[in-house]
Structure formats: structure tokens, C-alpha cells
Write an enzyme that holds these catalytic residues in place. Structure first.
Site, PDB file in Angstrom:
ATOM      1  N   TYR A 174      -8.047   5.833   4.227  1.00  0.00           N
ATOM      2  CA  TYR A 174      -8.052   4.369   4.044  1.00  0.00           C
ATOM      3  C   TYR A 174      -9.223   3.696   4.750  1.00  0.00           C
ATOM      4  CZ  TYR A 174      -3.455   4.213   1.741  1.00  0.00           C
ATOM      5  OH  TYR A 174      -2.421   4.338   0.853  1.00  0.00           O
ATOM      6  N   LYS A 191       4.622   7.721  -1.203  1.00  0.00           N
ATOM      7  CA  LYS A 191       4.544   7.332   0.207  1.00  0.00           C
ATOM      8  C   LYS A 191       5.885   7.553   0.925  1.00  0.00           C
ATOM      9  CE  LYS A 191       0.896   3.907  -0.666  1.00  0.00           C
ATOM     10  NZ  LYS A 191       0.430   2.508  -0.410  1.00  0.00           N
ATOM     11  N   ARG A 230      -2.204   3.282 -12.796  1.00  0.00           N
ATOM     12  CA  ARG A 230      -2.203   1.943 -12.183  1.00  0.00           C
ATOM     13  C   ARG A 230      -1.195   1.032 -12.885  1.00  0.00           C
ATOM     14  NH1 ARG A 230      -4.458   1.201  -7.191  1.00  0.00           N
ATOM     15  NH2 ARG A 230      -4.567  -0.993  -7.732  1.00  0.00           N
ATOM     16  N   HIS A 275       0.567   5.399  -3.971  1.00  0.00           N
ATOM     17  CA  HIS A 275      -0.876   5.129  -4.041  1.00  0.00           C
ATOM     18  C   HIS A 275      -1.366   5.676  -5.371  1.00  0.00           C
ATOM     19  CE1 HIS A 275      -5.148   5.140  -3.223  1.00  0.00           C
ATOM     20  NE2 HIS A 275      -5.149   6.338  -3.799  1.00  0.00           N
ATOM     21  N   GLU A 297     -10.873  11.199  -3.946  1.00  0.00           N
ATOM     22  CA  GLU A 297      -9.569  11.358  -3.297  1.00  0.00           C
ATOM     23  C   GLU A 297      -8.987  12.750  -3.570  1.00  0.00           C
ATOM     24  OE1 GLU A 297      -8.602   6.566  -3.456  1.00  0.00           O
ATOM     25  OE2 GLU A 297      -7.444   7.904  -4.747  1.00  0.00           O
ATOM     26  N   PHE A 316      -4.132  -5.355   8.442  1.00  0.00           N
ATOM     27  CA  PHE A 316      -2.969  -4.475   8.307  1.00  0.00           C
ATOM     28  C   PHE A 316      -3.315  -2.996   8.464  1.00  0.00           C
ATOM     29  CE2 PHE A 316      -4.561  -5.437   4.006  1.00  0.00           C
ATOM     30  CZ  PHE A 316      -4.828  -4.154   3.529  1.00  0.00           C
ATOM     31  N   ARG A 344       6.641   0.217  -8.451  1.00  0.00           N
ATOM     32  CA  ARG A 344       6.769  -0.633  -7.258  1.00  0.00           C
ATOM     33  C   ARG A 344       7.890  -1.660  -7.417  1.00  0.00           C
ATOM     34  NH1 ARG A 344       0.251  -0.861  -6.068  1.00  0.00           N
ATOM     35  NH2 ARG A 344       0.239   0.691  -4.401  1.00  0.00           N
ATOM     36  N   THR A 369       0.319  -4.370  -6.185  1.00  0.00           N
ATOM     37  CA  THR A 369       0.417  -3.912  -4.782  1.00  0.00           C
ATOM     38  C   THR A 369       1.662  -4.479  -4.102  1.00  0.00           C
ATOM     39  OG1 THR A 369      -1.997  -3.930  -4.709  1.00  0.00           O
ATOM     40  CG2 THR A 369      -0.842  -3.800  -2.595  1.00  0.00           C
ATOM     41  N   ASN A 416       5.069   0.377  -0.170  1.00  0.00           N
ATOM     42  CA  ASN A 416       5.087   0.128  -1.606  1.00  0.00           C
ATOM     43  C   ASN A 416       5.082   1.400  -2.468  1.00  0.00           C
ATOM     44  OD1 ASN A 416       2.479   0.825  -1.208  1.00  0.00           O
ATOM     45  ND2 ASN A 416       1.562  -1.045  -2.046  1.00  0.00           N
TER      46      ASN A 416
HETATM   47  P1  GDP Z   1      -3.358  -0.672  -3.942  1.00  0.00           P
HETATM   48  O1  GDP Z   1      -4.635  -0.167  -4.580  1.00  0.00           O
HETATM   49  O2  GDP Z   1      -2.486  -1.413  -4.922  1.00  0.00           O
HETATM   50  O3  GDP Z   1      -2.607   0.392  -3.194  1.00  0.00           O
HETATM   51  O4  GDP Z   1      -3.747  -1.802  -2.857  1.00  0.00           O
HETATM   52  P2  GDP Z   1      -4.938  -1.945  -1.796  1.00  0.00           P
HETATM   53  O5  GDP Z   1      -6.034  -0.931  -2.030  1.00  0.00           O
HETATM   54  O6  GDP Z   1      -5.317  -3.394  -1.770  1.00  0.00           O
HETATM   55  O7  GDP Z   1      -4.229  -1.653  -0.406  1.00  0.00           O
HETATM   56  C1  GDP Z   1      -3.974  -0.321   0.016  1.00  0.00           C
HETATM   57  C2  GDP Z   1      -2.593  -0.267   0.652  1.00  0.00           C
HETATM   58  O8  GDP Z   1      -2.600  -1.045   1.850  1.00  0.00           O
HETATM   59  C3  GDP Z   1      -1.464  -0.874  -0.179  1.00  0.00           C
HETATM   60  O9  GDP Z   1      -0.966  -0.017  -1.178  1.00  0.00           O
HETATM   61  C4  GDP Z   1      -0.426  -1.182   0.883  1.00  0.00           C
HETATM   62  O10 GDP Z   1       0.327  -0.017   1.244  1.00  0.00           O
HETATM   63  C5  GDP Z   1      -1.297  -1.580   2.070  1.00  0.00           C
HETATM   64  N1  GDP Z   1      -1.400  -3.044   2.158  1.00  0.00           N
HETATM   65  C6  GDP Z   1      -2.107  -3.902   1.349  1.00  0.00           C
HETATM   66  N2  GDP Z   1      -1.938  -5.173   1.730  1.00  0.00           N
HETATM   67  C7  GDP Z   1      -1.109  -5.129   2.811  1.00  0.00           C
HETATM   68  C8  GDP Z   1      -0.553  -6.134   3.690  1.00  0.00           C
HETATM   69  O11 GDP Z   1      -0.784  -7.323   3.533  1.00  0.00           O
HETATM   70  N3  GDP Z   1       0.268  -5.680   4.703  1.00  0.00           N
HETATM   71  C9  GDP Z   1       0.532  -4.357   4.897  1.00  0.00           C
HETATM   72  N4  GDP Z   1       1.319  -3.970   5.904  1.00  0.00           N
HETATM   73  N5  GDP Z   1       0.026  -3.390   4.102  1.00  0.00           N
HETATM   74  C10 GDP Z   1      -0.774  -3.768   3.085  1.00  0.00           C
END
Ligand code: GDP
Length: 142
Positions: free
Chosen positions: A51, A11, A87, A117, A128, A59, A104, A93, A114
């Protein structure tokens, strides 16, 4: 033993912090090979489509703004149990909850910024990879 493909994005916080090499080193040291890669700046439409499952989350706007704020490295990673292995190497996350030594924990700035992805299932990996790569771009060896 099962050789799989998964999808990864480095990212914008990590491309701009000069951590591309450090992150790929974590993959390579742990048995994941980069088998396709593209450097890109995502359009708003492409990031929103990627997304889409998060569209109703509070968010979502922040996430799309961040993912279009700088260059990203889109990659196909290949290796034994690549989906789960990636993962595990990424960590939680939210970097505050990520285990020591994970990408991370080492490089993320916040739950939003973070660093990486990674596909969370085989079905997501297929979908994807198809979203960002043509079939004939995903090469194993020349
Ligand atoms: P991942 O699978 O670990 O990437 O997590 P998720 O699928 O739950 O979320 C997708 C992405 O959304 C995350 O990697 C973060 O970049 C973003 N994200 C998730 N939770 C938050 C939040 O609370 N605030 C913000 N700004 N971004 C978030």
C-alpha cells in the site's frame, strides 16, 4: 474478447467472518476463475510495501494494522476483462456507496474493513501479482 489476469485479496474481516466461499462464488458465477491462491498472514513490511502509494494518507496506519490483523487470501483471477469485471463485482470502496449485490455491499463492515482488494488497472495487476506470486505459481491448468 480479451482474457486477462487480475489480482484479488480477501481481507481479514471476510476470512474471519467465514465469507471466503461466498466471495469466491461471486467471482465464479460471473466468469472469473481462481488461477492461483495463497492463504497468508501479512507482515507489517509486506502490507506497507503493498500500500506504499497510500503512505501519506491519514488512514495508512489503520489500513496496515487491519491488513495484518488476520489471515488474507491472495488470488490471481482470470477471465474476460478480468480487471474491470473484478472492480465491478467488488463495488465502491465505501460499502455505504456500493451497489446492491456487490461484494462490498454484501460483506464489508466499513470503508476500512471492506472485504476485498482488486487491482485498478492492468499495470497494477501485473505489479501486484509479481509482488505476491512467483511466475511459476500462476498456473492456468495442470
Ligand atoms: P480501493 O481501490 O477501492 O480498494 O480503494 P483505495 O485504493 O482508495 O484505498 C485502498 C484501501 O484503503 C481501501 O480498500 C480501504 O481498505 C482503505 N481505505 C480507503 N479509504 C479509507 C478511509 O477513509 N479509512 C480507512 N480506515 N481505510 C480506508
Amino acid at each position: 474478447m480479451s482474457i486477462e489476469k487480475t489480482f484479488s485479496i480477501i481481507k481479514p474481516n471476510s476470512t474471519l467472518d467465514n465469507n471466503i466461499g461466498n466471495i469466491i462464488a461471486v467471482f465464479e458465477k460471473n466468469g472469473l476463475r481462481v488461477s492461483a491462491a495463497k492463504f497468508a498472514k501479512l507482515s507489517k513490511e509486506k502490507a506497507e510495501g503493498f500500500y506504499i502509494e497510500h503512505k501519506e494518507r491519514p488512514f495508512f496506519g489503520e489500513l496496515v494494522n487491519f491488513m495484518t490483523s488476520g489471515p488474507v487470501l491472495l488470488m490471481v483471477l482470470e477471465g474476460e476483462n478480468a480487471v474491470a469485471k473484478n472492480r465491478e463485482l467488488m463495488g465502491a470502496t465505501n460499502p455505504a456507496n456500493a451497489a446492491e449485490g456487490t461484494i462490498r455491499k454484501l460483506y464489508a463492515k466499513s470503508v476500512g474493513e471492506n472485504s476485498v482488494h482488486g487491482s485498478d488497472s492492468h499495470a497494477a495487476a501485473e505489479r501486484e501479482i509479481a509482488y505476491f506470486f512467483e511466475r511459476n505459481e500462476v498456473v492456468n491448468r495442470f
